[in-house]
Motif scaffolding. Structure first.
Motif, PDB file in Angstrom:
ATOM      1  N   UNK A   1      -3.267  11.492  -1.154  1.00 34.67           N
ATOM      2  CA  UNK A   1      -3.151  10.157  -0.574  1.00 34.67           C
ATOM      3  C   UNK A   1      -4.473   9.743   0.054  1.00 34.67           C
ATOM      4  N   UNK A   2      -5.098  10.640   0.798  1.00 35.40           N
ATOM      5  CA  UNK A   2      -6.366  10.317   1.442  1.00 35.40           C
ATOM      6  C   UNK A   2      -7.512  10.255   0.440  1.00 35.40           C
ATOM      7  N   UNK A   3      -7.479  11.120  -0.562  1.00 33.39           N
ATOM      8  CA  UNK A   3      -8.550  11.147  -1.550  1.00 33.39           C
ATOM      9  C   UNK A   3      -8.663   9.817  -2.294  1.00 33.39           C
ATOM     10  N   UNK A   4      -7.516   9.223  -2.642  1.00 35.24           N
ATOM     11  CA  UNK A   4      -7.519   7.983  -3.418  1.00 35.24           C
ATOM     12  C   UNK A   4      -7.092   6.776  -2.582  1.00 35.24           C
ATOM     13  N   UNK A   5      -7.244   6.867  -1.259  1.00 31.74           N
ATOM     14  CA  UNK A   5      -6.786   5.768  -0.402  1.00 31.74           C
ATOM     15  C   UNK A   5      -7.504   4.461  -0.696  1.00 31.74           C
ATOM     16  N   UNK A   6      -8.824   4.518  -0.934  1.00 35.41           N
ATOM     17  CA  UNK A   6      -9.560   3.288  -1.224  1.00 35.41           C
ATOM     18  C   UNK A   6      -9.064   2.629  -2.502  1.00 35.41           C
ATOM     19  N   UNK A   7      -8.705   3.428  -3.474  1.00 35.45           N
ATOM     20  CA  UNK A   7      -8.220   2.873  -4.737  1.00 35.45           C
ATOM     21  C   UNK A   7      -6.824   2.284  -4.576  1.00 35.45           C
TER      22      UNK A   7
ATOM     23  N   UNK B   1      -3.506  -2.457  -4.275  1.00 35.19           N
ATOM     24  CA  UNK B   1      -2.470  -3.105  -3.467  1.00 35.19           C
ATOM     25  C   UNK B   1      -2.887  -4.522  -3.079  1.00 35.19           C
ATOM     26  N   UNK B   2      -4.147  -4.672  -2.664  1.00 35.82           N
ATOM     27  CA  UNK B   2      -4.644  -5.995  -2.273  1.00 35.82           C
ATOM     28  C   UNK B   2      -4.623  -6.941  -3.464  1.00 35.82           C
TER      29      UNK B   2
ATOM     30  N   UNK C   1       0.824  -1.203   0.000  1.00 33.43           N
ATOM     31  CA  UNK C   1       0.000   0.000   0.000  1.00 33.43           C
ATOM     32  C   UNK C   1       0.864   1.260   0.000  1.00 33.43           C
ATOM     33  N   UNK C   2       1.792   1.358   0.937  1.00 35.76           N
ATOM     34  CA  UNK C   2       2.607   2.569   1.039  1.00 35.76           C
ATOM     35  C   UNK C   2       3.599   2.692  -0.121  1.00 35.76           C
ATOM     36  N   UNK C   3       4.075   1.548  -0.638  1.00 36.35           N
ATOM     37  CA  UNK C   3       4.947   1.610  -1.806  1.00 36.35           C
ATOM     38  C   UNK C   3       4.189   2.144  -3.018  1.00 36.35           C
ATOM     39  N   UNK C   4       2.955   1.688  -3.209  1.00 37.74           N
ATOM     40  CA  UNK C   4       2.161   2.167  -4.350  1.00 37.74           C
ATOM     41  C   UNK C   4       1.833   3.646  -4.210  1.00 37.74           C
ATOM     42  N   UNK C   5       1.610   4.102  -2.957  1.00 34.29           N
ATOM     43  CA  UNK C   5       1.340   5.526  -2.739  1.00 34.29           C
ATOM     44  C   UNK C   5       2.553   6.368  -3.126  1.00 34.29           C
TER      45      UNK C   5
ATOM     46  N   UNK D   1     -12.255  -6.206   0.831  1.00 33.92           N
ATOM     47  CA  UNK D   1     -13.074  -7.407   0.626  1.00 33.92           C
ATOM     48  C   UNK D   1     -13.158  -7.766  -0.854  1.00 33.92           C
ATOM     49  N   UNK D   2     -13.399  -6.774  -1.695  1.00 35.67           N
ATOM     50  CA  UNK D   2     -13.507  -7.030  -3.129  1.00 35.67           C
ATOM     51  C   UNK D   2     -12.171  -7.477  -3.707  1.00 35.67           C
ATOM     52  N   UNK D   3     -11.092  -6.842  -3.272  1.00 37.37           N
ATOM     53  CA  UNK D   3      -9.774  -7.191  -3.792  1.00 37.37           C
ATOM     54  C   UNK D   3      -9.368  -8.616  -3.457  1.00 37.37           C
TER      55      UNK D   3
END
Length: 357
Positions: free
Chosen positions: A62-68, A73-74, A16-20, A287-289
């Motif tokens: 980062x917060x705006x697109x955190x869900x994406x 990442x998942x 997650x943090x690497x992709x950010x 969950x979806x990922x």
């Protein structure tokens, strides 16, 4: 918590943090390229660009697109461990599919708390610097003049100002009407209205009419001092400034504006509901990922990532369209903020039930 749980949590958060870092680095490069001419034209100091604009830029997006980021990442690391038959080995060792979700849920909870903290308190304070920088050097969106202002300053008291100059703190052609129920009991008009301090205002060339039953009392004068529970800055609040308010400030502002009968509340309501919907989207996207990528399939990671990118685009589309509908009074702010999560939850639950079997 077992070693296997820590293994999945480290994979989850590490990816997650690497992709950010990767995606935001690319976004900063593109944004800098786009705004380079504005920076050179206005001779903006490098220190101001870094501290006032790009430092708040990182947590904001980062917060705006955190869900994406969570979703991709998942899909990425789960597809990888599924491709290495690690999930098969976990289930062969007696771990159920529901138990497999525990470290994912813990990771999503941590990111949920982080997103709530950033969106509710950190980003609103840092956004003030970023939006002030944008307004000063890139795109001027604040106004120094307001026209046809009408609001309820307190229950039963309506203020109308034809035009108001922010810098001078002067309004022209002002009227204040006070009602008891549906009955007009007082009307105060003036050629000019000035703001002093501590909610104190001055009226020039005023006319005061007081109505008692069928009788009217008339008073005229050159100057009158009054108290109004409002300051000039409240007449110039725009939708962009919703991002600068903490969650508690946003809630207080909306309640005050609703009491005053203001119509400029939709964007603030959408922002408020998004501050809850976006962090909770971490659980839905996780969950979806997992359900999409926990099985080893032909095509491997590339196929899962391709589907993930398409679903990410749909998520952004749902969010953008629903927000536009809400601002234009086609959809309620609550539904506009929660619609992407509702749609993706409806898709996720059947997939999870199927994957667990």
């Amino acid at each position: 918590m077992k070693r296997l749980d820590w293994y999945i949590i480290k994979k989850f958060l590490g990816t997650f943090f690497f992709s950010i870092v990767l995606i935001l680095s690319i976004a900063i490069v593109f944004d800098l390229t786009e705004k380079m001419d504005d920076f050179f034209e206005n001779q903006v100091p490098l220190k101001e660009i870094v501290l006032e604009y790009y430092l708040p830029f990182i947590p904001y997006y980062m917060n705006m697109f955190s869900s994406l980021f969570i979703f991709l990442s998942v899909i990425y690391f789960t597809s990888k461990i599924a491709g290495n038959s690690e999930i098969i080995a976990m289930q062969a060792a007696g771990m159920s599919y529901h138990r497999l979700m525990v470290p994912y849920a813990l990771s999503a909870t941590l990111l949920f708390v982080l997103s709530m903290w950033l969106g509710g308190w950190v980003i609103p304070k840092s956004s003030k610097h970023m939006l002030a920088f944008t307004d000063k050097y890139v795109e001027h969106f604040t106004s120094e003049n307001a026209r046809n202002i009408q609001l309820e300053t307190e229950p039963g008291t309506i203020l109308h100002i034809e035009s108001f100059q922010r810098r001078a703190g002067i309004g022209y052609r002002c009227s204040i009407e006070k009602f008891e129920g549906k009955t007009l009991v007082m009307r105060l008009t003036a050629d000019r209205i000035y703001y002093d301090s501590l909610e104190c205002w001055h009226l020039d060339h005023y006319t005061l009419r007081t109505f008692t039953g069928m009788q009217e009392t008339l008073e005229r004068g050159a100057r009158k001092d009054i108290t109004l529970p409002i300051i000039p800055d409240e007449l110039f609040i725009t939708a962009q400034q919703a991002q600068q308010m903490t969650t508690s400030e946003l809630r207080h502002y909306m309640s005050r504006q609703r009491a005053r009968g203001s119509g400029n509340v939709k964007a603030f309501e959408v922002e408020y509901h998004k501050r809850w919907a976006m962090p909770l989207g971490a659980f839905i996207m996780t969950l979806l990922g997992v359900t999409m990528s926990s099985r080893r399939v032909r095509g491997g990671m590339g196929k899962n990532l391709g589907i993930g990118i398409v679903l990410t685009a749909l998520y952004i589309l749902f969010s953008t369209v629903s927000t536009t509908f809400s601002v234009n009074n086609v959809m309620s702010p609550f539904l506009a903020a929660w619609l992407p999560n509702i749609v993706f939850l409806i898709v996720s639950v059947p997939l999870y039930v199927r994957a667990s079997k």
